[in-house]
Write a protein that holds these residues in place. Structure first.
Motif, PDB file in Angstrom:
ATOM      1  N   ASP A  20      -7.308  -4.975 -11.549  1.00  0.00           N
ATOM      2  CA  ASP A  20      -8.540  -5.675 -11.221  1.00  0.00           C
ATOM      3  C   ASP A  20      -9.126  -5.168  -9.901  1.00  0.00           C
ATOM      4  OD1 ASP A  20     -10.393  -7.946 -11.898  1.00  0.00           O
ATOM      5  OD2 ASP A  20      -9.719  -8.630  -9.923  1.00  0.00           O
ATOM      6  N   LYS A  21     -10.411  -5.446  -9.685  1.00  0.00           N
ATOM      7  CA  LYS A  21     -11.072  -4.992  -8.454  1.00  0.00           C
ATOM      8  C   LYS A  21     -10.469  -5.650  -7.212  1.00  0.00           C
ATOM      9  CE  LYS A  21     -14.937  -8.314  -8.336  1.00  0.00           C
ATOM     10  NZ  LYS A  21     -16.409  -8.444  -8.331  1.00  0.00           N
ATOM     11  N   THR A  22      -9.804  -6.780  -7.389  1.00  0.00           N
ATOM     12  CA  THR A  22      -9.130  -7.451  -6.272  1.00  0.00           C
ATOM     13  C   THR A  22      -7.642  -7.113  -6.208  1.00  0.00           C
ATOM     14  OG1 THR A  22      -8.599  -9.423  -7.590  1.00  0.00           O
ATOM     15  CG2 THR A  22     -10.748  -9.392  -6.468  1.00  0.00           C
ATOM     16  N   ALA A  23      -7.175  -6.209  -7.072  1.00  0.00           N
ATOM     17  CA  ALA A  23      -5.737  -5.954  -7.215  1.00  0.00           C
ATOM     18  C   ALA A  23      -5.088  -5.479  -5.913  1.00  0.00           C
ATOM     19  CB  ALA A  23      -5.491  -4.942  -8.329  1.00  0.00           C
ATOM     20  N   LYS A  24      -5.729  -4.575  -5.203  1.00  0.00           N
ATOM     21  CA  LYS A  24      -5.127  -4.058  -3.972  1.00  0.00           C
ATOM     22  C   LYS A  24      -5.026  -5.142  -2.907  1.00  0.00           C
ATOM     23  CE  LYS A  24      -5.627   0.944  -4.134  1.00  0.00           C
ATOM     24  NZ  LYS A  24      -6.061   2.154  -3.405  1.00  0.00           N
ATOM     25  N   ASP A  25      -6.046  -5.989  -2.816  1.00  0.00           N
ATOM     26  CA  ASP A  25      -5.980  -7.101  -1.868  1.00  0.00           C
ATOM     27  C   ASP A  25      -4.829  -8.043  -2.236  1.00  0.00           C
ATOM     28  OD1 ASP A  25      -8.190  -6.437  -0.186  1.00  0.00           O
ATOM     29  OD2 ASP A  25      -9.548  -7.111  -1.756  1.00  0.00           O
ATOM     30  N   ASN A  26      -4.690  -8.302  -3.534  1.00  0.00           N
ATOM     31  CA  ASN A  26      -3.616  -9.180  -3.995  1.00  0.00           C
ATOM     32  C   ASN A  26      -2.248  -8.577  -3.705  1.00  0.00           C
ATOM     33  OD1 ASN A  26      -5.532 -10.978  -5.005  1.00  0.00           O
ATOM     34  ND2 ASN A  26      -5.491 -10.090  -7.053  1.00  0.00           N
ATOM     35  N   PHE A  27      -2.122  -7.278  -3.982  1.00  0.00           N
ATOM     36  CA  PHE A  27      -0.825  -6.637  -3.747  1.00  0.00           C
ATOM     37  C   PHE A  27      -0.514  -6.570  -2.257  1.00  0.00           C
ATOM     38  CE2 PHE A  27       2.036  -3.152  -2.894  1.00  0.00           C
ATOM     39  CZ  PHE A  27       3.046  -3.375  -3.813  1.00  0.00           C
ATOM     40  N   LEU A  28      -1.532  -6.323  -1.428  1.00  0.00           N
ATOM     41  CA  LEU A  28      -1.293  -6.268   0.018  1.00  0.00           C
ATOM     42  C   LEU A  28      -0.785  -7.615   0.523  1.00  0.00           C
ATOM     43  CD1 LEU A  28      -1.499  -4.478   2.525  1.00  0.00           C
ATOM     44  CD2 LEU A  28      -3.800  -5.425   2.909  1.00  0.00           C
ATOM     45  N   ALA A  29      -1.354  -8.704   0.008  1.00  0.00           N
ATOM     46  CA  ALA A  29      -0.874 -10.042   0.383  1.00  0.00           C
ATOM     47  C   ALA A  29       0.576 -10.216  -0.048  1.00  0.00           C
ATOM     48  CB  ALA A  29      -1.762 -11.104  -0.253  1.00  0.00           C
ATOM     49  N   LEU A  30       0.905  -9.713  -1.217  1.00  0.00           N
ATOM     50  CA  LEU A  30       2.273  -9.804  -1.715  1.00  0.00           C
ATOM     51  C   LEU A  30       3.219  -8.961  -0.871  1.00  0.00           C
ATOM     52  CD1 LEU A  30       4.342 -10.732  -3.790  1.00  0.00           C
ATOM     53  CD2 LEU A  30       3.548  -8.907  -5.314  1.00  0.00           C
ATOM     54  N   TYR A  31       2.804  -7.754  -0.533  1.00  0.00           N
ATOM     55  CA  TYR A  31       3.637  -6.876   0.294  1.00  0.00           C
ATOM     56  C   TYR A  31       3.893  -7.509   1.666  1.00  0.00           C
ATOM     57  CZ  TYR A  31       5.378  -2.770   2.726  1.00  0.00           C
ATOM     58  OH  TYR A  31       6.160  -1.907   3.450  1.00  0.00           O
ATOM     59  N   ASN A  32       2.844  -8.063   2.271  1.00  0.00           N
ATOM     60  CA  ASN A  32       3.002  -8.723   3.571  1.00  0.00           C
ATOM     61  C   ASN A  32       3.991  -9.881   3.479  1.00  0.00           C
ATOM     62  OD1 ASN A  32       1.284  -7.105   5.117  1.00  0.00           O
ATOM     63  ND2 ASN A  32      -0.519  -8.314   4.607  1.00  0.00           N
ATOM     64  N   ALA A  33       3.956 -10.597   2.369  1.00  0.00           N
ATOM     65  CA  ALA A  33       4.867 -11.723   2.187  1.00  0.00           C
ATOM     66  C   ALA A  33       6.305 -11.251   1.988  1.00  0.00           C
ATOM     67  CB  ALA A  33       4.424 -12.570   0.998  1.00  0.00           C
ATOM     68  N   LEU A  34       6.475 -10.160   1.258  1.00  0.00           N
ATOM     69  CA  LEU A  34       7.816  -9.638   0.990  1.00  0.00           C
ATOM     70  C   LEU A  34       8.468  -9.052   2.235  1.00  0.00           C
ATOM     71  CD1 LEU A  34       7.250  -7.853  -2.457  1.00  0.00           C
ATOM     72  CD2 LEU A  34       8.756  -9.821  -2.069  1.00  0.00           C
ATOM     73  N   TYR A  35       7.659  -8.400   3.087  1.00  0.00           N
ATOM     74  CA  TYR A  35       8.218  -7.651   4.211  1.00  0.00           C
ATOM     75  C   TYR A  35       7.828  -8.218   5.567  1.00  0.00           C
ATOM     76  CZ  TYR A  35       9.834  -4.276   0.839  1.00  0.00           C
ATOM     77  OH  TYR A  35      10.493  -3.679  -0.202  1.00  0.00           O
ATOM     78  N   ASN A  36       7.191  -9.398   5.558  1.00  0.00           N
ATOM     79  CA  ASN A  36       6.815 -10.062   6.802  1.00  0.00           C
ATOM     80  C   ASN A  36       5.971  -9.147   7.692  1.00  0.00           C
ATOM     81  OD1 ASN A  36       6.778 -12.316   8.492  1.00  0.00           O
ATOM     82  ND2 ASN A  36       8.552 -11.604   9.667  1.00  0.00           N
ATOM     83  N   THR A  37       5.026  -8.465   7.071  1.00  0.00           N
ATOM     84  CA  THR A  37       4.102  -7.605   7.801  1.00  0.00           C
ATOM     85  C   THR A  37       2.726  -8.268   7.840  1.00  0.00           C
ATOM     86  OG1 THR A  37       3.701  -6.389   5.743  1.00  0.00           O
ATOM     87  CG2 THR A  37       5.306  -5.458   7.267  1.00  0.00           C
TER      88      THR A  37
END
Length: 292
Positions: A20-37
């Motif tokens: 989706d057009k928002t996919a990268k934003d969604n994944f970045l939020a997920l990555y930040n949550a997984l790695y506390n970044t």
């Protein structure tokens, strides 16, 4: 349940975090949550999902290159597959082939490669813990303190009622978990209109509202494809079980017939029948009869 367009191969999960057009934003939020970044720009992300991955192979995968890591996500909505580490091994091998220059494998210099990390997000109905580790070595026929090969998959239960920390800290994942819960509840009471009713409820309650308003018809088609996929898997398992039972019966019958032939041949031998007659009546070969 009425059928919809089956051309959609990906799940809502994959669409939200990969397509989706928002996919990268969604994944970045997920990555930040997984790695506390606290990354804010999606420029650090490179989607490296293998496009040839289709419906019945490595389903529901999301793959990104970020921070010198290959992050591979997979979603499970049914029984957890204990063979997932092996599937991840096959998958990441293809990813390395995809992102690395083939010549590097034969270089005299050591070529650096990104670190692979594997996650399975589980939202099925089994009573699983919040987190679980699956290892490639778990099913090794022989266990050893020194392993030549290992691969670790972290399984995270993202069911909304499990109060998972990652679901709390990542808004897109949390809303997705609530969406799945709504779909499950509505399908249980109305198979004909359950998907549409779940979408209406989520829009009303501000759960993935913008996404669902924009792509409601596509989402219904993806949900139908997911439903059919789970049904296909269940049917395949049942057919495999029935085939195994039938093969067992056939094998038992064949062995019984052969044993009867051997007994007949033994009796005929004791009665002095010629070898040719014994073979003709029993159906055994001359070598089999001579070996008695």
């Amino acid at each position: 349940m009425r059928k919809h367009n089956r051309r959609y191969k990906d799940s809502v999960f994959v669409d939200l975090f990969s397509n989706d057009k928002t996919a990268k934003d969604n994944f970045l939020a997920l990555y930040n949550a997984l790695y506390n970044t606290n990354y804010e720009s999606t420029d650090i992300l490179k989607n490296i999902r293998l496009k040839q991955t289709m419906y019945m192979s490595f389903a529901n995968d999301v793959s990104y290159l970020v921070d010198n890591k290959i992050i591979v996500l997979a979603e499970h909505q049914s029984t957890v597959n204990p063979n997932m580490p092996l599937r991840c091994l096959e998958y990441v091998t293809r990813l390395y082939e995809h992102i690395q220059n083939p010549r590097d494998r034969y270089s005299r210099a050591l070529k650096k490669i990104p670190v692979p990390v594997f996650y399975v997000f589980y939202n099925g109905r089994e009573n699983l813990p919040a987190q679980k580790i699956l290892r490639l070595s778990d099913p090794f026929i022989m266990q050893s303190e020194t392993l030549s090969l290992e691969l670790v998959v972290k399984l995270i239960n993202i069911n909304y009622d499990k109060d998972s920390q990652i679901v709390k800290s990542c808004e897109p994942l949390g809303q997705y978990s609530r969406f799945v819960d709504a779909v499950r509840r509505h399908i249980a009471v109305d198979k004909e209109h359950g998907f549409e009713n779940a979408i209406k409820e989520c829009i009303k309650n501000d759960i993935l509202r913008e996404y669902l308003q924009r792509k409601s018809r596509e989402v219904v088609n993806m949900l139908i494809a997911e439903y059919d996929y789970d049904t296909d898997i269940a049917v395949q398992r049942e057919e495999s079980l029935m085939l195994g039972i039938q093969q067992g019966k056939t094998l038992g019958l064949t062995e019984g017939v052969h044993q009867k032939a051997l007994e007949t041949a033994k009796v005929m031998l004791t009665m002095g029948y010629p070898l040719a007659d014994i073979c003709k009546i029993s159906g055994l070969s001359s070598a089999e009869v001579e070996a008695l």
